[in-house]
Every structure is written in structure tokens, then in C-alpha cells.
Design a protein around this motif. Structure first.
Motif, PDB file in Angstrom:
ATOM      1  N   GLY A  13     -21.178  44.250  55.524  1.00  0.00           N
ATOM      2  CA  GLY A  13     -20.409  42.704  55.066  1.00  0.00           C
ATOM      3  C   GLY A  13     -19.214  43.047  55.040  1.00  0.00           C
ATOM      4  O   GLY A  13     -19.046  43.840  55.116  1.00  0.00           O
ATOM      5  N   PRO A  14     -18.233  42.536  54.308  1.00  0.00           N
ATOM      6  CA  PRO A  14     -17.101  42.668  53.548  1.00  0.00           C
ATOM      7  C   PRO A  14     -17.667  43.258  51.849  1.00  0.00           C
ATOM      8  O   PRO A  14     -16.508  44.234  51.171  1.00  0.00           O
ATOM      9  CB  PRO A  14     -16.449  41.145  52.820  1.00  0.00           C
ATOM     10  CG  PRO A  14     -17.789  40.839  53.159  1.00  0.00           C
ATOM     11  CD  PRO A  14     -18.600  40.779  53.841  1.00  0.00           C
ATOM     12  N   TYR A  26     -31.095  44.737  43.066  1.00  0.00           N
ATOM     13  CA  TYR A  26     -30.819  43.471  42.937  1.00  0.00           C
ATOM     14  C   TYR A  26     -29.896  43.269  43.622  1.00  0.00           C
ATOM     15  O   TYR A  26     -28.829  44.227  43.159  1.00  0.00           O
ATOM     16  CB  TYR A  26     -30.530  43.042  41.574  1.00  0.00           C
ATOM     17  CG  TYR A  26     -32.392  42.948  40.722  1.00  0.00           C
ATOM     18  CD1 TYR A  26     -33.060  41.617  40.994  1.00  0.00           C
ATOM     19  CD2 TYR A  26     -32.795  44.776  40.112  1.00  0.00           C
ATOM     20  CE1 TYR A  26     -34.555  41.698  40.109  1.00  0.00           C
ATOM     21  CE2 TYR A  26     -33.890  44.079  39.496  1.00  0.00           C
ATOM     22  CZ  TYR A  26     -34.538  43.605  39.575  1.00  0.00           C
ATOM     23  OH  TYR A  26     -35.900  42.901  38.989  1.00  0.00           O
ATOM     24  N   GLU A  27     -29.440  42.115  44.330  1.00  0.00           N
ATOM     25  CA  GLU A  27     -28.271  41.847  44.223  1.00  0.00           C
ATOM     26  C   GLU A  27     -27.576  40.557  43.571  1.00  0.00           C
ATOM     27  O   GLU A  27     -28.141  39.896  42.951  1.00  0.00           O
ATOM     28  CB  GLU A  27     -28.622  40.935  46.047  1.00  0.00           C
ATOM     29  CG  GLU A  27     -26.722  41.146  46.460  1.00  0.00           C
ATOM     30  CD  GLU A  27     -26.818  40.039  48.053  1.00  0.00           C
ATOM     31  OE1 GLU A  27     -26.197  39.659  48.454  1.00  0.00           O
ATOM     32  OE2 GLU A  27     -27.921  40.168  48.235  1.00  0.00           O
ATOM     33  N   MET A  53     -29.995  32.039  49.194  1.00  0.00           N
ATOM     34  CA  MET A  53     -30.179  33.332  50.652  1.00  0.00           C
ATOM     35  C   MET A  53     -29.062  33.570  50.784  1.00  0.00           C
ATOM     36  O   MET A  53     -27.799  33.355  50.622  1.00  0.00           O
ATOM     37  CB  MET A  53     -30.470  32.322  51.468  1.00  0.00           C
ATOM     38  CG  MET A  53     -31.638  31.582  51.293  1.00  0.00           C
ATOM     39  SD  MET A  53     -32.417  31.285  53.180  1.00  0.00           S
ATOM     40  CE  MET A  53     -33.232  32.882  53.510  1.00  0.00           C
ATOM     41  N   THR A  54     -28.661  35.274  50.739  1.00  0.00           N
ATOM     42  CA  THR A  54     -27.466  35.634  51.473  1.00  0.00           C
ATOM     43  C   THR A  54     -27.877  37.102  52.129  1.00  0.00           C
ATOM     44  O   THR A  54     -28.968  36.662  53.281  1.00  0.00           O
ATOM     45  CB  THR A  54     -27.563  37.358  50.466  1.00  0.00           C
ATOM     46  OG1 THR A  54     -28.220  37.293  50.321  1.00  0.00           O
ATOM     47  CG2 THR A  54     -27.603  36.617  48.775  1.00  0.00           C
ATOM     48  N   GLY A  59     -32.260  42.635  48.087  1.00  0.00           N
ATOM     49  CA  GLY A  59     -32.779  42.498  47.365  1.00  0.00           C
ATOM     50  C   GLY A  59     -33.150  41.049  46.783  1.00  0.00           C
ATOM     51  O   GLY A  59     -32.312  40.527  47.144  1.00  0.00           O
ATOM     52  N   PRO A  60     -33.902  40.857  45.070  1.00  0.00           N
ATOM     53  CA  PRO A  60     -34.240  39.502  44.860  1.00  0.00           C
ATOM     54  C   PRO A  60     -32.458  39.643  44.281  1.00  0.00           C
ATOM     55  O   PRO A  60     -31.361  40.060  44.097  1.00  0.00           O
ATOM     56  CB  PRO A  60     -34.301  39.780  43.876  1.00  0.00           C
ATOM     57  CG  PRO A  60     -35.910  40.740  43.862  1.00  0.00           C
ATOM     58  CD  PRO A  60     -35.028  41.549  44.634  1.00  0.00           C
TER      59      PRO A  60
END
Length: 71
Positions: A13-14, A26-27, A53-54, A59-60
């Protein structure tokens, strides 16, 4: 928790900022703009958020509370 690794921008996405450690990706959530630099080696203090949630789901989710750059 404290995680040490390298900052990477993932192309979903962006764009999503991630912290890639030796064993996990990790996000980053609520990362300050100073942290959003590709290739930056850092130690990040934060909390893994199981309730978030993304779209990227790489990842976490690590909510950043502080960080320091490693030389």
C-alpha cells in the motif's frame, strides 16, 4: 520489550515501516519520523500489540515507546 535490528520500508500500500531483527520482522506502530529511515540500525523499546490488525500483516505489531540509534 527491547528489539535490536534494522529499519526497512516494506512496499505494501502506501508503505509500512518494519524493524527486522535477527529472528523476526516487526511492523512498527506509532513510529516517530526520525525512526523512518531505511537501513537505520536501532534498538527499539515497545510493546507487541496483539489487539491490532494491519493490511501489511508482515509480523507482530510493535508499538514504539522509544528508540536509540546504534552506530
Amino acid at each position: 520489550m527491547i528489539v535490536t535490528g534494522t529499519i526497512e520500508k516494506k512496499g505494501f500500500g502506501p508503505g509500512t515501516w518494519a524493524l527486522v531483527s535477527a529472528d523476526k520482522t516487526y511492523e512498527l506502530k506509532d513510529a516517530p519520523s526520525e525512526l523512518k529511515k531505511e537501513g537505520l540500525k536501532v534498538s527499539v523499546e515497545g510493546e507487541v500489540r496483539d489487539d491490532v490488525m494491519t493490511f501489511a500483516m508482515i509480523g507482530p505489531v510493535l508499538q514504539v515507546s522509544s528508540f536509540k540509534v546504534i552506530d
